[in-house]
Design a protein around this motif. Sequence first.
Motif, PDB file in Angstrom:
ATOM      1  N   HIS A 138       0.856  -1.185   0.000  1.00  0.00           N
ATOM      2  CA  HIS A 138       0.000   0.000   0.000  1.00  0.00           C
ATOM      3  C   HIS A 138       0.892   1.234   0.000  1.00  0.00           C
ATOM      4  O   HIS A 138       2.103   1.144   0.196  1.00  0.00           O
ATOM      5  CB  HIS A 138      -0.958  -0.011   1.192  1.00  0.00           C
ATOM      6  CG  HIS A 138      -0.283  -0.050   2.530  1.00  0.00           C
ATOM      7  ND1 HIS A 138       0.308  -1.197   3.020  1.00  0.00           N
ATOM      8  CD2 HIS A 138      -0.071   0.904   3.462  1.00  0.00           C
ATOM      9  CE1 HIS A 138       0.834  -0.940   4.203  1.00  0.00           C
ATOM     10  NE2 HIS A 138       0.635   0.331   4.503  1.00  0.00           N
ATOM     11  N   HIS A 140       0.812   5.937   0.307  1.00  0.00           N
ATOM     12  CA  HIS A 140       0.094   7.155   0.685  1.00  0.00           C
ATOM     13  C   HIS A 140       1.032   8.343   0.547  1.00  0.00           C
ATOM     14  O   HIS A 140       2.257   8.183   0.581  1.00  0.00           O
ATOM     15  CB  HIS A 140      -0.442   7.042   2.121  1.00  0.00           C
ATOM     16  CG  HIS A 140       0.482   6.313   3.050  1.00  0.00           C
ATOM     17  ND1 HIS A 140       1.645   6.865   3.523  1.00  0.00           N
ATOM     18  CD2 HIS A 140       0.436   5.055   3.559  1.00  0.00           C
ATOM     19  CE1 HIS A 140       2.257   6.005   4.300  1.00  0.00           C
ATOM     20  NE2 HIS A 140       1.563   4.878   4.336  1.00  0.00           N
ATOM     21  N   GLU A 144       6.213   8.189   6.242  1.00  0.00           N
ATOM     22  CA  GLU A 144       5.797   7.387   7.394  1.00  0.00           C
ATOM     23  C   GLU A 144       6.982   6.720   8.079  1.00  0.00           C
ATOM     24  O   GLU A 144       7.841   6.137   7.428  1.00  0.00           O
ATOM     25  CB  GLU A 144       4.832   6.318   6.891  1.00  0.00           C
ATOM     26  CG  GLU A 144       4.411   5.275   7.905  1.00  0.00           C
ATOM     27  CD  GLU A 144       3.497   4.254   7.252  1.00  0.00           C
ATOM     28  OE1 GLU A 144       2.302   4.268   7.534  1.00  0.00           O
ATOM     29  OE2 GLU A 144       3.997   3.450   6.429  1.00  0.00           O
ATOM     30  N   TYR A 146       7.821   3.742  10.920  1.00  0.00           N
ATOM     31  CA  TYR A 146       7.382   2.663  11.796  1.00  0.00           C
ATOM     32  C   TYR A 146       8.504   2.324  12.758  1.00  0.00           C
ATOM     33  O   TYR A 146       9.681   2.277  12.368  1.00  0.00           O
ATOM     34  CB  TYR A 146       7.013   1.401  10.993  1.00  0.00           C
ATOM     35  CG  TYR A 146       5.563   1.350  10.607  1.00  0.00           C
ATOM     36  CD1 TYR A 146       4.590   1.104  11.561  1.00  0.00           C
ATOM     37  CD2 TYR A 146       5.169   1.547   9.297  1.00  0.00           C
ATOM     38  CE1 TYR A 146       3.246   1.062  11.209  1.00  0.00           C
ATOM     39  CE2 TYR A 146       3.830   1.509   8.935  1.00  0.00           C
ATOM     40  CZ  TYR A 146       2.888   1.255   9.902  1.00  0.00           C
ATOM     41  OH  TYR A 146       1.570   1.219   9.561  1.00  0.00           O
ATOM     42  N   HIS A 179       4.735  -0.163   0.368  1.00  0.00           N
ATOM     43  CA  HIS A 179       5.325  -0.933   1.468  1.00  0.00           C
ATOM     44  C   HIS A 179       4.334  -1.975   1.974  1.00  0.00           C
ATOM     45  O   HIS A 179       3.122  -1.848   1.752  1.00  0.00           O
ATOM     46  CB  HIS A 179       5.797  -0.026   2.606  1.00  0.00           C
ATOM     47  CG  HIS A 179       4.777   0.966   3.063  1.00  0.00           C
ATOM     48  ND1 HIS A 179       4.566   2.159   2.411  1.00  0.00           N
ATOM     49  CD2 HIS A 179       3.900   0.953   4.094  1.00  0.00           C
ATOM     50  CE1 HIS A 179       3.614   2.836   3.029  1.00  0.00           C
ATOM     51  NE2 HIS A 179       3.180   2.117   4.048  1.00  0.00           N
ATOM     52  N   TRP A 194       2.931   9.671  10.781  1.00  0.00           N
ATOM     53  CA  TRP A 194       2.805  10.332   9.470  1.00  0.00           C
ATOM     54  C   TRP A 194       3.196  11.785   9.714  1.00  0.00           C
ATOM     55  O   TRP A 194       2.550  12.478  10.511  1.00  0.00           O
ATOM     56  CB  TRP A 194       1.367  10.256   8.944  1.00  0.00           C
ATOM     57  CG  TRP A 194       1.011   8.964   8.274  1.00  0.00           C
ATOM     58  CD1 TRP A 194       1.684   7.786   8.342  1.00  0.00           C
ATOM     59  CD2 TRP A 194      -0.127   8.729   7.413  1.00  0.00           C
ATOM     60  NE1 TRP A 194       1.046   6.819   7.597  1.00  0.00           N
ATOM     61  CE2 TRP A 194      -0.066   7.381   7.016  1.00  0.00           C
ATOM     62  CE3 TRP A 194      -1.171   9.521   6.955  1.00  0.00           C
ATOM     63  CZ2 TRP A 194      -1.018   6.808   6.168  1.00  0.00           C
ATOM     64  CZ3 TRP A 194      -2.123   8.952   6.115  1.00  0.00           C
ATOM     65  CH2 TRP A 194      -2.038   7.604   5.718  1.00  0.00           C
TER      66      TRP A 194
HETATM   67 FE   FE2 Z   1       1.928   3.038   5.500  1.00  0.00          FE
END
Ligand code: FE2
Length: 207
Positions: A138, A140, A144, A146, A179, A194
Amino acid sequence: MTHDLAQRARQLVGVVSAGLSARHGEGLAEVLARLAQQDIGEAACRAPRPVALPVLQFLPRCLAEVVRFDPQLAACIAALQDDLQWRQSSSYSDEILGTGFTDNYGWAEIVGPNGFFPGRDFLLGLLMLGPGRHYPDHYHPAPELYWPLTPDSRWSRGGQAFETKPQGAIIWHPAMVMHATITTDTPLLALWCWTRDTATPARLKAA
Ligand SMILES: [Fe+2]
């Protein structure tokens, strides 16, 4: 809005900020700079409407792993576990993602419109994924970060092969880069952020 809740929420943000500040990795400077711009004062704090999801059955197992990594962080998450609004992307379903996916997935905002502090085009939260799951490709517009707080999760970026990442790894996805995440026997609890362009939700590759 109670003073106690604001204290607990501010403490979690502070421990996350300190934990990330002690690490090195792509994207961290942007995350920390944007986090420092957010208002996490007590006056800005409000209580989300708490919502639980089936994936929370794995939270005790995850927190047992987080205790080994950062006991203070584990305690801060545990202290807020009944106050979080767990959510799912509205476009995700078992039909699209496989039987049982929605019982094994969820995220909660700490900073963001559904979190404890509203944020300024900035989201900071927790993500959970049950064991043996594949959150497929996915993307966006939001860059981002993580920060997996549990061990043995596998990550793919830009269509490359999956790599197992250790507990505490810094994983950065630039804007619009595809990713995906796979869990093994261990459920995943990760901190995510984000940094900007938060209005556009994630889209699955196949969608
Ligand atoms: Fe993501």
